[in-house]
Design a protein around this motif. Structure first.
Motif, mmCIF file in Angstrom:
data_model
loop_
_atom_site.group_PDB
_atom_site.id
_atom_site.type_symbol
_atom_site.label_atom_id
_atom_site.label_comp_id
_atom_site.label_asym_id
_atom_site.label_seq_id
_atom_site.Cartn_x
_atom_site.Cartn_y
_atom_site.Cartn_z
ATOM 1 N N LYS A 10 6.911 -1.779 -7.419
ATOM 2 C CA LYS A 10 7.959 -1.684 -6.404
ATOM 3 C C LYS A 10 7.684 -0.512 -5.465
ATOM 4 C CE LYS A 10 12.941 -1.343 -5.818
ATOM 5 N NZ LYS A 10 14.235 -1.252 -6.493
ATOM 6 N N GLY A 11 7.232 0.591 -5.995
ATOM 7 C CA GLY A 11 6.899 1.757 -5.184
ATOM 8 C C GLY A 11 5.737 1.496 -4.244
ATOM 9 N N VAL A 12 4.726 0.811 -4.752
ATOM 10 C CA VAL A 12 3.553 0.486 -3.927
ATOM 11 C C VAL A 12 3.953 -0.470 -2.797
ATOM 12 C CG1 VAL A 12 1.318 -0.701 -3.929
ATOM 13 C CG2 VAL A 12 1.861 0.952 -5.724
ATOM 14 N N ARG A 13 4.784 -1.469 -3.096
ATOM 15 C CA ARG A 13 5.250 -2.394 -2.047
ATOM 16 C C ARG A 13 6.053 -1.657 -0.984
ATOM 17 N NH1 ARG A 13 5.984 -5.897 -6.463
ATOM 18 N NH2 ARG A 13 8.173 -5.304 -6.618
ATOM 19 N N GLY A 14 6.891 -0.739 -1.410
ATOM 20 C CA GLY A 14 7.680 0.049 -0.461
ATOM 21 C C GLY A 14 6.794 0.904 0.432
ATOM 22 N N ALA A 15 5.797 1.539 -0.165
ATOM 23 C CA ALA A 15 4.866 2.363 0.612
ATOM 24 C C ALA A 15 4.073 1.500 1.601
ATOM 25 C CB ALA A 15 3.916 3.099 -0.333
ATOM 26 N N ARG A 17 5.065 -1.332 2.972
ATOM 27 C CA ARG A 17 5.982 -1.708 4.060
ATOM 28 C C ARG A 17 6.166 -0.557 5.036
ATOM 29 N NH1 ARG A 17 8.850 -4.206 0.030
ATOM 30 N NH2 ARG A 17 10.275 -2.447 -0.117
ATOM 31 N N TYR A 18 6.316 0.650 4.500
ATOM 32 C CA TYR A 18 6.501 1.831 5.342
ATOM 33 C C TYR A 18 5.272 2.063 6.223
ATOM 34 C CZ TYR A 18 6.727 6.670 6.799
ATOM 35 O OH TYR A 18 6.702 7.813 7.550
ATOM 36 N N LEU A 19 4.093 2.042 5.631
ATOM 37 C CA LEU A 19 2.870 2.260 6.406
ATOM 38 C C LEU A 19 2.658 1.157 7.433
ATOM 39 C CD1 LEU A 19 0.444 3.585 3.662
ATOM 40 C CD2 LEU A 19 1.498 4.859 5.538
ATOM 41 N N GLY A 20 2.960 -0.085 7.073
ATOM 42 C CA GLY A 20 2.847 -1.182 8.029
ATOM 43 C C GLY A 20 3.779 -0.985 9.202
ATOM 44 N N SER A 21 4.968 -0.489 8.936
ATOM 45 C CA SER A 21 5.931 -0.229 9.994
ATOM 46 C C SER A 21 5.442 0.888 10.906
ATOM 47 C CB SER A 21 7.282 0.142 9.385
ATOM 48 O OG SER A 21 8.204 0.465 10.389
ATOM 49 N N VAL A 22 4.922 1.949 10.322
ATOM 50 C CA VAL A 22 4.417 3.072 11.111
ATOM 51 C C VAL A 22 3.249 2.622 11.991
ATOM 52 C CG1 VAL A 22 3.206 5.295 10.935
ATOM 53 C CG2 VAL A 22 5.208 4.850 9.524
ATOM 54 N N MET A 23 2.408 1.759 11.468
ATOM 55 C CA MET A 23 1.239 1.301 12.208
ATOM 56 C C MET A 23 1.578 0.196 13.209
ATOM 57 S SD MET A 23 -1.029 3.323 11.105
ATOM 58 C CE MET A 23 -2.493 2.635 11.788
ATOM 59 N N GLY A 24 2.782 -0.348 13.164
ATOM 60 C CA GLY A 24 3.190 -1.373 14.115
ATOM 61 C C GLY A 24 2.892 -2.787 13.677
ATOM 62 N N ALA A 25 2.531 -2.975 12.422
ATOM 63 C CA ALA A 25 2.186 -4.307 11.930
ATOM 64 C C ALA A 25 3.368 -5.263 11.962
ATOM 65 C CB ALA A 25 1.620 -4.228 10.516
ATOM 66 N N ASP A 26 4.585 -4.727 11.919
ATOM 67 C CA ASP A 26 5.766 -5.589 11.920
ATOM 68 C C ASP A 26 6.395 -5.715 13.313
ATOM 69 O OD1 ASP A 26 6.730 -3.014 12.146
ATOM 70 O OD2 ASP A 26 8.376 -3.303 10.731
#
Length: 67
Positions: A10-15, A17-26
């Motif tokens: 769960k922690g890895v999935r959250g991290a 998602r966070y990194l993807g958001s920061v990088m603009g993937a979403d």
């Protein structure tokens, strides 16, 4: 009490998602949500059109970014 591996996963999935958001993937998903929330009558851009437009705007108006 949850199993340690489940908590770790769960922690890895959250991290991720966070990194993807920061990088603009979403960005495209957020664009679609915004488009729907604002009630636009026109069809949203396709994913390809969205990324092309975003890249063109960034190239025309460079701002501080890493790459």
């Amino acid at each position: 009490m949850p199993a340690p591996m489940a908590v770790l996963a769960k922690g890895v999935r959250g991290a991720a998602r966070y990194l993807g958001s920061v990088m603009g993937a979403d960005a495209y998903t957020r664009y679609l949500e915004h488009h729907q929330a604002m009630g636009h009558r026109s069809a949203p851009l396709t994913e390809r059109e969205f990324w092309r437009d975003r890249t063109d705007r960034q190239d025309a108006n460079p701002q501080g970014r890493c790459c």
